[in-house]
Design a protein around this motif. Structure first.
Motif, PDB file in Angstrom:
ATOM      1  N   GLU A  73       0.856  -1.192   0.000  1.00  0.00           N
ATOM      2  CA  GLU A  73       0.000   0.000   0.000  1.00  0.00           C
ATOM      3  C   GLU A  73       0.886   1.232   0.000  1.00  0.00           C
ATOM      4  O   GLU A  73       1.914   1.277   0.684  1.00  0.00           O
ATOM      5  N   ALA A  74       0.511   2.228  -0.752  1.00  0.00           N
ATOM      6  CA  ALA A  74       1.217   3.510  -0.774  1.00  0.00           C
ATOM      7  C   ALA A  74       0.187   4.605  -0.606  1.00  0.00           C
ATOM      8  O   ALA A  74      -0.716   4.761  -1.450  1.00  0.00           O
ATOM      9  N   VAL A  75       0.290   5.378   0.509  1.00  0.00           N
ATOM     10  CA  VAL A  75      -0.670   6.452   0.802  1.00  0.00           C
ATOM     11  C   VAL A  75       0.077   7.762   0.971  1.00  0.00           C
ATOM     12  O   VAL A  75       1.291   7.789   1.208  1.00  0.00           O
ATOM     13  N   GLN A  76      -0.644   8.849   0.856  1.00  0.00           N
ATOM     14  CA  GLN A  76      -0.054  10.170   0.988  1.00  0.00           C
ATOM     15  C   GLN A  76       0.453  10.392   2.404  1.00  0.00           C
ATOM     16  O   GLN A  76      -0.204  10.032   3.387  1.00  0.00           O
ATOM     17  N   HIS A  77       1.663  10.981   2.504  1.00  0.00           N
ATOM     18  CA  HIS A  77       2.221  11.313   3.819  1.00  0.00           C
ATOM     19  C   HIS A  77       1.360  12.402   4.441  1.00  0.00           C
ATOM     20  O   HIS A  77       1.038  13.402   3.779  1.00  0.00           O
ATOM     21  N   PRO A  78       0.944  12.245   5.697  1.00  0.00           N
ATOM     22  CA  PRO A  78       0.030  13.241   6.289  1.00  0.00           C
ATOM     23  C   PRO A  78       0.664  14.619   6.464  1.00  0.00           C
ATOM     24  O   PRO A  78      -0.062  15.613   6.573  1.00  0.00           O
ATOM     25  N   ASN A  79       2.002  14.679   6.494  1.00  0.00           N
ATOM     26  CA  ASN A  79       2.649  15.969   6.781  1.00  0.00           C
ATOM     27  C   ASN A  79       3.555  16.446   5.645  1.00  0.00           C
ATOM     28  O   ASN A  79       4.374  17.340   5.860  1.00  0.00           O
ATOM     29  N   ALA A  80       3.464  15.831   4.465  1.00  0.00           N
ATOM     30  CA  ALA A  80       4.313  16.240   3.346  1.00  0.00           C
ATOM     31  C   ALA A  80       3.597  15.962   2.041  1.00  0.00           C
ATOM     32  O   ALA A  80       3.058  14.874   1.833  1.00  0.00           O
ATOM     33  N   ASP A  81       3.616  16.964   1.126  1.00  0.00           N
ATOM     34  CA  ASP A  81       2.895  16.829  -0.124  1.00  0.00           C
ATOM     35  C   ASP A  81       3.598  15.869  -1.086  1.00  0.00           C
ATOM     36  O   ASP A  81       2.944  15.200  -1.889  1.00  0.00           O
ATOM     37  N   ARG A  82       4.942  15.801  -1.055  1.00  0.00           N
ATOM     38  CA  ARG A  82       5.682  15.031  -2.048  1.00  0.00           C
ATOM     39  C   ARG A  82       6.175  13.687  -1.521  1.00  0.00           C
ATOM     40  O   ARG A  82       6.977  13.033  -2.186  1.00  0.00           O
ATOM     41  N   LEU A  83       5.752  13.286  -0.384  1.00  0.00           N
ATOM     42  CA  LEU A  83       6.179  12.007   0.186  1.00  0.00           C
ATOM     43  C   LEU A  83       4.999  11.070   0.293  1.00  0.00           C
ATOM     44  O   LEU A  83       3.848  11.496   0.447  1.00  0.00           O
ATOM     45  N   ARG A  84       5.292   9.784   0.205  1.00  0.00           N
ATOM     46  CA  ARG A  84       4.274   8.756   0.360  1.00  0.00           C
ATOM     47  C   ARG A  84       4.764   7.752   1.393  1.00  0.00           C
ATOM     48  O   ARG A  84       5.961   7.434   1.472  1.00  0.00           O
TER      49      ARG A  84
ATOM     50  N   VAL B  98       5.685  -2.093   2.741  1.00  0.00           N
ATOM     51  CA  VAL B  98       6.469  -2.893   1.794  1.00  0.00           C
ATOM     52  C   VAL B  98       6.591  -4.315   2.330  1.00  0.00           C
ATOM     53  O   VAL B  98       6.965  -4.532   3.492  1.00  0.00           O
ATOM     54  N   GLU B  99       6.289  -5.281   1.453  1.00  0.00           N
ATOM     55  CA  GLU B  99       6.459  -6.693   1.810  1.00  0.00           C
ATOM     56  C   GLU B  99       7.816  -7.167   1.281  1.00  0.00           C
ATOM     57  O   GLU B  99       8.096  -7.048   0.084  1.00  0.00           O
TER      58      GLU B  99
ATOM     59  N   GLY C 213       1.041  -1.820  -5.201  1.00  0.00           N
ATOM     60  CA  GLY C 213       1.228  -2.920  -6.145  1.00  0.00           C
ATOM     61  C   GLY C 213       2.535  -2.883  -6.907  1.00  0.00           C
ATOM     62  O   GLY C 213       2.833  -3.824  -7.660  1.00  0.00           O
ATOM     63  N   LEU C 214       3.325  -1.823  -6.750  1.00  0.00           N
ATOM     64  CA  LEU C 214       4.598  -1.735  -7.476  1.00  0.00           C
ATOM     65  C   LEU C 214       5.557  -2.822  -6.998  1.00  0.00           C
ATOM     66  O   LEU C 214       5.668  -3.101  -5.807  1.00  0.00           O
ATOM     67  N   VAL C 215       6.250  -3.430  -7.942  1.00  0.00           N
ATOM     68  CA  VAL C 215       7.309  -4.401  -7.639  1.00  0.00           C
ATOM     69  C   VAL C 215       8.641  -3.693  -7.873  1.00  0.00           C
ATOM     70  O   VAL C 215       8.923  -3.264  -9.000  1.00  0.00           O
ATOM     71  N   GLY C 216       9.409  -3.532  -6.805  1.00  0.00           N
ATOM     72  CA  GLY C 216      10.653  -2.765  -6.903  1.00  0.00           C
ATOM     73  C   GLY C 216      11.792  -3.442  -6.174  1.00  0.00           C
ATOM     74  O   GLY C 216      11.788  -4.653  -5.941  1.00  0.00           O
TER      75      GLY C 216
END
Length: 805
Positions: free
Chosen positions: A52-63, A67-68, A93-96
């Motif tokens: 899951e990747a969600v918006q950082h509550p205290n930064a506009d450009r961070l998520r 990570v599994e 869902g990104l595989v990195g």
């Protein structure tokens, strides 16, 4: 020479681990200088999945990403970590690629630690290609296909787990400048099997529009064989990924498919090649000497002006390449090149080396040709490169054009299996030796061995033995003691002079002297100060003007050493040297000296007042100690017959009659000024050859002789003229009774105005203590008085003095 493990395995079928390969290469004579293993720097990076990747509550450009990861690899238990990521492509869902805490990131040089970014924990990193030093791309994190194996190491998935091996090749092994040459050596050692190199002849479909010609003056030696062909209709794009990876691993920058192929053959098969843009070649290509005024803009961006002794490959317009060294910029291949002329030639090593040194050009082609490429592989190399160009770039090949012929390098040497034991000391069966030579490419016919064409370094029977021993491993040699020529304990081999030199060095070291080793050559002015500097000792071809003459004494070198130390703040010095000095330039006009000098003070500063300047008696004491170690008699004469470089009145000579054993004293101030030494300086010179040899040659010490009878000490005071030396009185007293008198010492001198007031003008008092040591019976009073009377008589006669009342 650099190569990768996978490149090596293209030629060597092996399951040997990397460590065994590295050890074998060094043991075979190819020293491994360095190994860069990607597993060491990238082994911790594994394929992961973003749950899951969600918006950082205290930064506009961070998520904030869940990570599994699979720290133990595919099929093991997974773990979930939280990572704060600023990449714009971070998504659910990104595989990195994931780097856990504790990983060193090579692209940034940072060691990952647990962190908190604006209130959110972050334990690890999702990586971009730049952080893994795979490219300069850092616009986003690595985005892998969804079917990428989760938990697998990224270097295994991407095929990056290919160690680079850097091997130092000796100049006599040009065959090892190709990966196949190293593979052949490893196969001969038994670390695998050399894969066959199958090269099919590529038939041309049209005549070559570009012909070639070697000038007759060059065919005999400088340029014996030249081959080539035109390939038209090629597409010169990027080379395949696998080729680019290998070239990057060995430090080469991929340029284009055509150029990369030539580099690949240079390092893989030790076959330098060159491709000309056929559309830029005017007329035929001709190998000739450069003509006056010709210049060439080479591929390195520099313009060269070869002279009339240097070979070029030229078309009708002028030089297009420096033969065997570097191509020209004008006929170089670009992205728009569609027709090329592929060149494969054999060039004379000496000619290439001479040209390269004169023009100061270093290239991979020159490096190989000047050591000796394989002449027999010239045409096969052309066919192999043609096939690779057709496979990668497409196109159509012409007929091959050639000029000259492959030089005949065939030679035979007698193969004698018994020489293995006599030359190397290694026992190997004849079958093992033959098997080794065959594996290295030698042809064996009976007892004759023919080296392969790629081994120009094999030039004799001993080289055959060396090859066998190298492959068998010289590390397996077992040390064996040499047989004794005679039974029993061997007799001493050092001469008396050598033994005395060693004793002098040890004694000087025990006295606190630092041993110096100075040149036997000094300048003429310095030699003249010490009684030398004549034409008889002048060196015909001196190293410098400061080394023009043989030294007449060891003191000049020691004084120069003292001056250099004093210039650096070291004032308290004790320097010594044992070595030759020269009285002339003929045989026999050389002698050994043991010389020492003292400068400054005898001790460091302390609160007890023990610090004082060195004086003549320090030099005398040390000289006597060295003489005692050399076996000199305890009793010797001391006189004033000293060389001019000693201070008059402050120096002496220890002698046995006319035979000088040593000279000691204070160095003359004039000498110190000339040598730029701050004084005073005291020193001594001992002549070991003048010390009498002992009458007994035994190596054991003589028995200690002690007397059980009481010794008697008697004191005497004599009034003598102020110019009389105390030594004169001492020697006179010793001569009164050489059997009974054990020692005489001066214990007091009364001089000056007070002495003259009591004893008369020009007078002084010398007080001696004499020890009498009986050996047969205790001395009676009459015997003591009789000896005392002789002492007074002898001293009075020698000095003209009287017994002080």
């Amino acid at each position: 020479m650099k190569l990768t493990l996978s490149w090596l395995k293209d030629h060597l079928e092996t399951t040997a681990p990397l460590d065994d390969i590295l050890f074998a290469l060094t043991d075979l004579g190819h020293e491994v200088e360095a190994v860069e293993n990607p597993a060491d720097s990238l082994g911790a990076f594994r394929i992961c999945r973003v749950i899951e990747a969600v918006q950082h509550p205290n930064a506009d450009r961070l998520r904030v990403c869940r990570v599994e990861t699979w720290p133990g690899g595919p099929g093991t238990a997974s773990q979930e970590v939280q990572v704060v990521c600023g990449a714009p492509n971070a998504r659910t869902g990104l595989v990195g690629v994931f780097a856990p805490v504790g990983t060193h990131v090579p692209g940034t040089g940072v060691d990952l630690k647990p962190g908190n970014i604006r209130g959110e924990d972050s334990n690890g990193m999702l990586c971009s290609e730049r952080e893994l030093m795979l490219s300069d791309d850092h616009d986003g994190i690595i985005d892998l296909p969804s079917d990428a194996p989760l938990g697998e190491r990224f270097i295994d998935y991407r095929g990056l787990n290919d160690p680079m091996i850097y091997v130092k090749i000796t100049p006599n092994r040009p065959d090892a400048l190709g990966v196949r040459g190293l593979a052949r050596d490893l196969a001969a050692r038994g670390l695998g099997k050399l894969k066959p190199l199958e090269i099919a002849e590529i038939k041309g479909s049209f005549p070559s529009p570009i012909g070639i010609r070697i000038d007759d003056t060059l065919k005999a030696k400088a340029a014996p064989y030249f081959t080539g062909r035109v390939i038209r209709g090629v597409k010169n794009g990027p080379s395949p990924t696998w080729m680019q990876a290998r070239l990057r691993a060995i430090g080469l920058r991929p340029i284009s498919a055509l150029v990369d192929i030539t580099n690949y053959f240079t390092f893989g098969l030790n076959r330098p090649l060159h491709v000309f843009d056929a559309g830029k070649v005017v007329g035929d290509l001709r190998v000739r000497f450069a003509q006056p005024g010709e210049t060439l803009l080479a591929l390195d961006g520099k313009t060269y002006a070869p002279d009339q002794t240097q070979m070029v490959i030229a078309d009708d317009n002028g030089p297009e390449s420096l033969a065997g060294i570097m191509g020209g910029e004008h006929s170089g291949c670009t992205e728009t090149t569609t027709d090329v002329f592929l060149e494969s030639a054999y060039w004379d090593p000496i000619t290439v080396a001479t040209t390269g040194r004169a023009l100061k050009i270093n290239s991979d082609a020159r490096y190989r040709f000047e050591r000796g490429a394989d002449p027999a592989f010239t045409l096969p190399g052309l066919h192999a490169a043609t096939q690779m160009i057709l496979d990668i770039c497409g196109g159509e090949a012409s007929h091959v054009v050639t000029d000259g012929a492959v030089p005949d390098t065939k030679r035979e040497y007698r193969f004698d299996p018994s020489r293995m034991a006599s030359l190397v000391g290694m026992e190997l069966s004849e079958s093992e030796q033959r098997q080794t030579l065959t594996a290295l490419g030698f042809a064996l016919t009976g007892n004759m061995a023919t080296p392969p064409t790629w081994r120009p370094d094999v030039r004799g029977e001993a080289d055959l033995v060396e090859e066998i021993a190298r492959v068998a491993s010289l590390s397996k040699l077992v040390g064996k003691p040499l047989p004794r020529l005679q039974p029993g304990v061997p007799a001493p081999i050092l001469t008396s002079a050598q033994t005395r030199e060693r004793s002098a060095r040890r004694t000087l070291a025990s006295l606190g002297y630092n041993e110096c080793v100075t040149y036997s050559f000094i300048d003429q002015p310095a030699a003249a100060l010490f009684g030398g500097g004549s034409d008889a000792v002048q060196v015909d071809n001196p190293i410098s003007s400061e080394m023009s003459h043989l030294r007449p004494d060891l003191l000049p070198g020691l004084l120069r050493a003292a001056a250099r130390n004093q210039a650096r703040g070291f004032m308290d010095l004790a320097l010594a040297e044992v070595g030759p000095a020269f009285s002339g330039g003929e045989p026999g006009e050389q002698h050994i000296e043991a010389t020492g000098i003292l400068t400054g003070h005898t001790a460091p500063r302390d609160p007890y007042g023990s610090r004082r300047l060195v004086d003549i008696y320090d030099a005398k004491a040390d000289a006597e100690a060295v003489l005692a170690a050399l076996g000199a008699p305890l009793r010797a004469q001391i006189n004033r017959k000293v060389p001019a470089w000693f201070h008059p009145g402050r120096a002496g000579t220890i002698a046995l009659g006319p035979n000088t054993l040593a000279t000691y004293g204070e160095i003359h101030p004039r000498i110190l000024t000339e040598m730029d030494v701050k004084g005073p300086v005291v020193g001594f010179t001992i002549y070991p050859a003048n010390v009498p040899q002992p009458k007994s040659k035994t190596t054991t010490r003589p028995a200690l002789t002690l007397s059980g009878l009481q010794a008697v000490d008697r004191d005497f005071a004599f009034v003598v003229d102020s110019g009389v030396e105390a030594l004169t009185a001492v020697n006179a007293a010793l001569g009164a009774d050489k059997t009974l008198i054990e020692s005489v010492r001066v214990f007091d001198q009364f001089t000056g105005d007070k002495a003259e007031a009591q004893m008369g003008a020009g007078k002084k008092s010398i007080a001696l203590t004499v020890r009498l040591q009986p050996s047969a019976a205790t001395l009676t009073v009459k015997e003591i008085e009789a000896v005392s009377a002789k002492i007074v008589e002898k001293v009075n006669k020698a000095t003209g003095g009287t017994l002080r009342g």
